[in-house]
Design a protein around this motif. Sequence first.
Motif, PDB file in Angstrom:
ATOM      1  N   ASP B  62      19.767  20.497 -17.639  1.00  0.00           N
ATOM      2  CA  ASP B  62      20.035  21.557 -18.612  1.00  0.00           C
ATOM      3  C   ASP B  62      20.459  22.813 -17.859  1.00  0.00           C
ATOM      4  N   THR B  63      21.708  23.183 -18.058  1.00  0.00           N
ATOM      5  CA  THR B  63      22.231  24.356 -17.344  1.00  0.00           C
ATOM      6  C   THR B  63      22.346  25.572 -18.256  1.00  0.00           C
ATOM      7  N   SER B  64      21.870  25.427 -19.503  1.00  0.00           N
ATOM      8  CA  SER B  64      22.156  26.488 -20.475  1.00  0.00           C
ATOM      9  C   SER B  64      21.549  27.827 -20.074  1.00  0.00           C
ATOM     10  N   GLU B  65      20.320  27.787 -19.574  1.00  0.00           N
ATOM     11  CA  GLU B  65      19.688  29.053 -19.200  1.00  0.00           C
ATOM     12  C   GLU B  65      20.460  29.712 -18.053  1.00  0.00           C
ATOM     13  N   GLU B  67      23.578  29.304 -17.363  1.00  0.00           N
ATOM     14  CA  GLU B  67      24.899  29.754 -17.818  1.00  0.00           C
ATOM     15  C   GLU B  67      24.832  31.024 -18.656  1.00  0.00           C
ATOM     16  N   ARG B  68      23.660  31.257 -19.284  1.00  0.00           N
ATOM     17  CA  ARG B  68      23.511  32.484 -20.091  1.00  0.00           C
ATOM     18  C   ARG B  68      23.283  33.728 -19.230  1.00  0.00           C
ATOM     19  N   MET B  69      22.973  33.534 -17.972  1.00  0.00           N
ATOM     20  CA  MET B  69      22.685  34.703 -17.124  1.00  0.00           C
ATOM     21  C   MET B  69      23.941  35.553 -16.963  1.00  0.00           C
ATOM     22  N   PRO B  70      23.799  36.874 -17.154  1.00  0.00           N
ATOM     23  CA  PRO B  70      24.976  37.737 -16.980  1.00  0.00           C
ATOM     24  C   PRO B  70      25.500  37.620 -15.543  1.00  0.00           C
ATOM     25  N   ARG B  73      29.517  32.639 -13.984  1.00  0.00           N
ATOM     26  CA  ARG B  73      30.866  32.462 -14.543  1.00  0.00           C
ATOM     27  C   ARG B  73      31.258  31.012 -14.794  1.00  0.00           C
ATOM     28  N   ALA B 106      20.742  31.522 -10.315  1.00  0.00           N
ATOM     29  CA  ALA B 106      21.199  30.629 -11.384  1.00  0.00           C
ATOM     30  C   ALA B 106      20.867  29.178 -11.051  1.00  0.00           C
ATOM     31  N   ARG B 109      17.493  28.365 -12.010  1.00  0.00           N
ATOM     32  CA  ARG B 109      17.237  28.285 -13.448  1.00  0.00           C
ATOM     33  C   ARG B 109      17.734  26.983 -14.069  1.00  0.00           C
ATOM     34  N   SER B 245      36.797  29.635 -14.142  1.00  0.00           N
ATOM     35  CA  SER B 245      36.423  31.046 -14.245  1.00  0.00           C
ATOM     36  C   SER B 245      37.626  31.974 -14.219  1.00  0.00           C
TER      37      SER B 245
END
Lengths: 228, 713
Positions: B62-65, B67-70, B73, B106, B109, B245
């Motif tokens: 699960d990479t969603s968390e 990927e949500r990090m500001p 990219r 990232a 996470r 990106s």
Amino acid sequence: MADRDERNHSNDSQREPDAKAEAGEKTAKGFSRRQFIKGSGLAVGAGVLANEGLLKAAGIESTPVVSGPGAVPVQLKINGRLHSLRLEPRVTLLDALRNHLDLTGAKKVCDRATCGACTVIMDGRPVYACTVLAIEAQGHAIETIEGIAPAHKLHPVSQSFVDNDAQQCGFCTSGFVMAVKSYLDHHPNPTYDEAKASLNGNLCRCGTYMGIRKAVLEAATKEKGGRL
Amino acid sequence: MANIAWPPASKRGLIGKSISRIDGPEKASGRAKYTYDQNPVNLLYAKMLTSPYAHAKITALDTSEAERMPGVRAVYVFNGVGKEVNWEGHEILAVAADSEELAEDAVRRVRVEFQQLPYLVDDADLALATKDGRTRQLGAETSGDPAAGFQQAEVTSEGNYAIPVITHCCLESHGSVAQWAGDKLNVWISTQNVSGAAGEYAQSPDLNVPASNVNVDCQVMGGGFGSKFGIDTWGLAAAALAKKSGRPVKLMLDRKPELLMAGSRPSLRGKIRVGAKRDGTIVAWDSDSWGTGGMGVVGIHGLLPYIFRDIPNRGSRYTAVRTNTGPARAWRAPNHPQACFLTMAALDDMAAKLGMDPLDFFLKNLSLAGERAALYQEELQKAAELMEWKAKWHPRGDKTPGPIKRGVGLSIHTWGGLGHDGYCRTTIHPDGSVEVATGTQDLGTGTRTVINIVAAETLGLPLDGIRVEIGDNKYPPDGASGGSTTVGGVSSSTRVSATNALNQLLAKVAPALGTTPDKLEAVAEKIQVIGDPAKAISWKQACARLGTTPIVAMGQRNMSLISSGVGGAQMAEVSVDVETGVVHMEKMVAVQDCGLIIDIKTATSQVYGACIMGTCYALHEEKIMDQQTGTCLNPNMEFYKLSGLDDVGDIVVHMMTDPAIESRGVIGLGEPPVISPGAAIANAVANAIGVRVPELPMTPERVLDALGKGEMA
């Protein structure tokens, strides 16, 4: 002879050239990599700067100040020029130089104070830039390989490396040149054996040590005729 | 017309002289820009998540968390849910973010779950590996009648020997910086194959880019040693992350993954029996050997016994063992150092058993060493002279009082080194300037300098009269730099190309000198009638006759200028502290032939470097795998040890350069001198302490262990 292997391979702090070790023991106002390693291990992830115990270990008495975890203003004096940056407190001096100032002479290789490819000179003493935090380098005079000779000229140490073929792939070379320069600044008349024993803080994979040994002595001789 | 043949010694102004590498000033001033140093505007940094386990199935990812990090990219997945990872360090995914620190955050996470699977990471126990179904015999060789041979033998020596998996440990880790400009991909990549890389990018469905749209740049690189032929999965990942990106991406391996997965040299372990007559004549050989190169089936089949292929009665079997460790890659002189160590150690033990000086024993048996026997003899004698072998050698076990024991050992080796195919382009401009371009790469061996020397010699110009362009795939293609093939490839293609260009120029200026092109030569920045400096015009005047159009001439590798097959002999002197077990290499002598030498300075450096690299694997280097955890215990540079500046003694290099050797043309030199040091140093240790340390590296622990067992025996 018996302790040779131990000295070179089992304790990274003992890999340092003598000058580095001295800096580690004596620099009171500075924050040497040696004390830093003793106190906190590796730099990555360190969000808090002014750990009191760390500062005491470094012989620094001050009120703890918390920096970060976000980017903070950092001023670095590099090659005589002041640079204002915003960096996270965990950013190493090496990453600040390479990623934020495009000063890429110092190389990232082991990233944990073993190989010396990132060697720069701080307040006249060589340090491993991978293991000094940028925020801790503030207020110190930092000299990188980009600053030791004017454009299109070579520092005598660099010239000796060229003349003695003390480099192959060249990736360790910047670090070696800085370590040698600093060593000769403090030990202008080394014997061959002294030079050999004092430059174990840097590693080369191509095996250029024969050339480097000659280069050190040649540079020492040349520098007597006046520095660049 | 100028001829492509190498000039005779009397006419060489540059070839064979001691010339400093031309990129030395850039490197020694820190100005040289390596792949790792490329910082295009808006650069993203990528970090990788790799397997913490030796063998596992990925059950959740699960990479969603992350990927949500500001500032994060793009994410690239190498191996997702359902895929198996087969070694610690096996690629799982890469994240590109605004900073290195953020990319690391990232990666942390990412939620990934594994089902751990059975593994084997240590190849020492062949029975265990066999039981596990992880072995495959790669072949068995028999020649003569081994059983009869051992019956005939008056003395038999038997031993177990081992050399572990080591890594390449390039100081510049593997990696690249990728940047798209519309549908064009620009990459800086630390590679041994500049001309071949574009084709690899073009094969990726993720990128969908034709090779003609890929520009590859590698002006300088921080070491390869055989581990950087391909663009690698992470090279593709950098390009894919950059595409996703819309920004340039730098993906350089951190040191730990570099040591875990970016190249290793297979191990070799074996039980060897040697049979000989009492006079020292070897009559029989038998070896059972095995090794691992990770999950691939690789190894040294066909190389044991090394060099002494004409032992009349011999049997040898090799078994490949698959382990859950990072994949093997070509390591400087693939398979030779391992085969050399096992063979030369076994033969040295036989000499000891016979009570013979190994120098005499080797010389006596050189008739079994094939076509280069006479060369080995000459080289061993030269090495013995430079080592003062006869004065230093003593029967096994230095009887000097005190804990420091000294000893000497020797070894011989061979390699091919035929130049690879490739092209070169020489351009002579009307103003007299010259550029020589080929899509090769300089690994630090001095390739750029060799090209410069050959072109300048051919055109009668000083070194700085030539601009050398390499390290870019826009130049005529050259082969990959591996197996000591570069110097032969580029020196011959450069010689042909520069000669072709010169001949065009000679044709242009011949009328002005009132002669024909075949009567002209280029010497000392002039075009002159051969042997008549009075009838000459300057290089610049000659070029001015071109009007506005430069001369462009191609050249291809030419077999008449190069050759294959070299031999070398090395001797080592060591001191061993029998109280601590610490070994120090005091002196090495390396005697080597490599045909015609283009630059004696960089050639000598190759040999120095090889002796030092050989000292590293003889005394320090080992990728230590832990079967309990399935992990590598030393994926860092404090415990994966290399020799330091004070760890190596004196090195004496003697290059064989007589006219007969030079007449063979140019032959590669990178590999051969790294083959023998392990064997020579190990034999020297046995000579010093009186017992064989059977496994490299000869760490203090292993030395003390061997001494302990020796005393008990």
